[in-house]
Design an enzyme around this catalytic site. Structure first.
Site, PDB file in Angstrom:
ATOM      1  N   ASP A  19       9.960  36.238  96.801  1.00 29.08           N
ATOM      2  CA  ASP A  19      10.530  37.026  95.718  1.00 29.08           C
ATOM      3  C   ASP A  19      10.862  36.047  94.590  1.00 29.08           C
ATOM      4  O   ASP A  19      10.425  34.889  94.610  1.00 29.08           O
ATOM      5  CB  ASP A  19      11.741  37.855  96.207  1.00 29.08           C
ATOM      6  CG  ASP A  19      12.941  36.999  96.587  1.00 29.08           C
ATOM      7  OD1 ASP A  19      12.845  35.740  96.528  1.00 29.08           O
ATOM      8  OD2 ASP A  19      13.987  37.560  96.946  1.00 29.08           O
ATOM      9  N   CYS A  63      12.467  33.695 100.365  1.00 32.85           N
ATOM     10  CA  CYS A  63      13.409  34.370  99.472  1.00 32.85           C
ATOM     11  C   CYS A  63      14.618  33.453  99.335  1.00 32.85           C
ATOM     12  O   CYS A  63      14.509  32.252  99.579  1.00 32.85           O
ATOM     13  CB  CYS A  63      13.758  35.770  99.979  1.00 32.85           C
ATOM     14  SG  CYS A  63      14.536  35.858 101.597  1.00 32.85           S
ATOM     15  N   THR A 102      17.465  33.324 101.077  1.00 29.82           N
ATOM     16  CA  THR A 102      17.952  32.851 102.375  1.00 29.82           C
ATOM     17  C   THR A 102      16.882  32.845 103.462  1.00 29.82           C
ATOM     18  O   THR A 102      17.097  32.265 104.531  1.00 29.82           O
ATOM     19  CB  THR A 102      19.078  33.774 102.873  1.00 29.82           C
ATOM     20  OG1 THR A 102      18.530  35.109 102.971  1.00 29.82           O
ATOM     21  CG2 THR A 102      20.267  33.779 101.930  1.00 29.82           C
ATOM     22  N   GLY A 103      15.809  33.548 103.234  1.00 31.88           N
ATOM     23  CA  GLY A 103      14.799  33.771 104.273  1.00 31.88           C
ATOM     24  C   GLY A 103      15.130  34.973 105.138  1.00 31.88           C
ATOM     25  O   GLY A 103      14.281  35.447 105.905  1.00 31.88           O
ATOM     26  N   ILE A 104      16.346  35.479 104.997  1.00 32.82           N
ATOM     27  CA  ILE A 104      16.795  36.559 105.893  1.00 32.82           C
ATOM     28  C   ILE A 104      16.124  37.887 105.548  1.00 32.82           C
ATOM     29  O   ILE A 104      15.588  38.580 106.424  1.00 32.82           O
ATOM     30  CB  ILE A 104      18.335  36.699 105.846  1.00 32.82           C
ATOM     31  CG1 ILE A 104      18.988  35.435 106.398  1.00 32.82           C
ATOM     32  CG2 ILE A 104      18.786  37.926 106.639  1.00 32.82           C
ATOM     33  CD1 ILE A 104      20.502  35.381 106.194  1.00 32.82           C
ATOM     34  N   MET A 138      13.383  38.461 103.990  1.00 29.64           N
ATOM     35  CA  MET A 138      11.954  38.387 104.310  1.00 29.64           C
ATOM     36  C   MET A 138      11.718  38.533 105.812  1.00 29.64           C
ATOM     37  O   MET A 138      10.787  39.218 106.242  1.00 29.64           O
ATOM     38  CB  MET A 138      11.363  37.066 103.814  1.00 29.64           C
ATOM     39  CG  MET A 138      11.208  36.985 102.312  1.00 29.64           C
ATOM     40  SD  MET A 138      10.042  38.228 101.685  1.00 29.64           S
ATOM     41  CE  MET A 138       9.666  37.536 100.070  1.00 29.64           C
ATOM     42  N   HIS A 144       7.632  28.606 121.648  1.00 27.11           N
ATOM     43  CA  HIS A 144       8.247  29.581 122.553  1.00 27.11           C
ATOM     44  C   HIS A 144       8.048  31.030 122.109  1.00 27.11           C
ATOM     45  O   HIS A 144       7.931  31.921 122.945  1.00 27.11           O
ATOM     46  CB  HIS A 144       9.757  29.319 122.678  1.00 27.11           C
ATOM     47  CG  HIS A 144      10.067  28.076 123.454  1.00 27.11           C
ATOM     48  ND1 HIS A 144      11.326  27.794 123.928  1.00 27.11           N
ATOM     49  CD2 HIS A 144       9.290  27.025 123.837  1.00 27.11           C
ATOM     50  CE1 HIS A 144      11.308  26.631 124.575  1.00 27.11           C
ATOM     51  NE2 HIS A 144      10.088  26.140 124.518  1.00 27.11           N
ATOM     52  N   ARG A 179       5.641  31.129 130.849  1.00 28.72           N
ATOM     53  CA  ARG A 179       6.734  32.107 130.920  1.00 28.72           C
ATOM     54  C   ARG A 179       7.003  32.775 129.567  1.00 28.72           C
ATOM     55  O   ARG A 179       7.561  33.880 129.503  1.00 28.72           O
ATOM     56  CB  ARG A 179       8.012  31.430 131.428  1.00 28.72           C
ATOM     57  CG  ARG A 179       8.568  30.379 130.478  1.00 28.72           C
ATOM     58  CD  ARG A 179       9.631  29.524 131.141  1.00 28.72           C
ATOM     59  NE  ARG A 179      10.234  28.566 130.216  1.00 28.72           N
ATOM     60  CZ  ARG A 179       9.658  27.419 129.865  1.00 28.72           C
ATOM     61  NH1 ARG A 179       8.470  27.077 130.332  1.00 28.72           N
ATOM     62  NH2 ARG A 179      10.275  26.578 129.042  1.00 28.72           N
ATOM     63  N   HIS A 180       6.603  32.109 128.495  1.00 31.36           N
ATOM     64  CA  HIS A 180       6.875  32.664 127.167  1.00 31.36           C
ATOM     65  C   HIS A 180       5.986  33.872 126.859  1.00 31.36           C
ATOM     66  O   HIS A 180       6.351  34.696 126.023  1.00 31.36           O
ATOM     67  CB  HIS A 180       6.705  31.578 126.105  1.00 31.36           C
ATOM     68  CG  HIS A 180       7.588  30.395 126.334  1.00 31.36           C
ATOM     69  ND1 HIS A 180       8.958  30.484 126.312  1.00 31.36           N
ATOM     70  CD2 HIS A 180       7.291  29.103 126.643  1.00 31.36           C
ATOM     71  CE1 HIS A 180       9.477  29.288 126.569  1.00 31.36           C
ATOM     72  NE2 HIS A 180       8.489  28.436 126.777  1.00 31.36           N
TER      73      HIS A 180
HETATM   74  C1  RB5 Z   1      17.894  37.805  95.952  1.00 28.79           C
HETATM   75  O1  RB5 Z   1      19.009  37.591  95.158  1.00 28.79           O
HETATM   76  C2  RB5 Z   1      18.245  37.568  97.423  1.00 28.79           C
HETATM   77  O2  RB5 Z   1      19.063  38.585  97.878  1.00 28.79           O
HETATM   78  C3  RB5 Z   1      16.980  37.473  98.248  1.00 28.79           C
HETATM   79  O3  RB5 Z   1      16.183  36.454  97.738  1.00 28.79           O
HETATM   80  C4  RB5 Z   1      17.160  37.152  99.721  1.00 28.79           C
HETATM   81  O4  RB5 Z   1      17.971  36.029  99.881  1.00 28.79           O
HETATM   82  C5  RB5 Z   1      17.521  38.247 100.604  1.00 28.79           C
HETATM   83  O5  RB5 Z   1      17.586  38.080 101.820  1.00 28.79           O
END
Ligand code: RB5
Length: 153
Positions: free
Chosen positions: A15, A72, A74-76, A78, A105, A139-140
């Site tokens: 993003d 993104c 945090t990567g979270i 995505m 794994h 096992r994985h």
């Molecule tokens: C964008 O501000 C931010 O929320 C996005 O890049 C990402 O971190 C969401 O997980």
């Protein structure tokens, strides 16, 4: 340094928050002769990460690409989005060890990175580990199969 596995076709996407790091990682992959498919974003203009995660994840499951890298803030976001797609195992990694183990794994097929948390040099090392480790099987296999059978995704 170990020779990079250049046989992989890599889809990359971000993003706005991940755009600059995407360009750096894309250059790193191009320098190392990988085939790179860029799914955008193409600027730092504000966008919504699911709009980039979904098409890239579908490219991985349809074997247009072998693996994906999504970036993104945090990567979270995505990783949450990509993991909604059947067949995707997206791993959000903040260390080289996580990247290595996600392949060995979990047989991760998408790496997600947080551009606001991981600096470009560390990110390149994480990408390197992700691309140069493979699934250990054994096992994985059973555990990875359970992920998909229990969650139907
Ligand atoms: C964008 O501000 C931010 O929320 C996005 O890049 C990402 O971190 C969401 O997980």
């Amino acid at each position: 340094m170990i020779e990079l596995d250049k046989t992989l076709k890599i889809a990359i996407g971000s993003d706005h928050a991940g755009y600059k790091l995407k360009e750096i990682i894309k250059e790193y992959l191009n320098e190392n002769s990988y085939q790179v498919l860029d799914f955008g974003a193409f600027s730092e203009e504000s966008v919504d990460y699911p709009d980039y995660a979904f098409p890239l994840a579908e490219a991985v499951t349809s074997e247009v690409a072998d693996v994906g890298i999504l970036i993104c803030g945090t990567g979270i976001g995505m990783s949450i989005t990509a993991n909604k797609i059947k067949g995707i195992r997206a791993a959000n990694c903040i260390s080289t060890e996580m990247a290595k183990l996600s392949r060995q794994h979990n047989n991760a097929n998408i790496l997600t990175l947080g551009a606001r948390l991981t600096n470009p040099e560390e990110a390149k090392l994480i990408v390197y580990e992700f691309l140069n480790n493979g699934f250990e099987g054994n096992r994985h296999i059973r555990r990875v199969e359970k992920i998909h059978s229990l969650t139907n995704c």
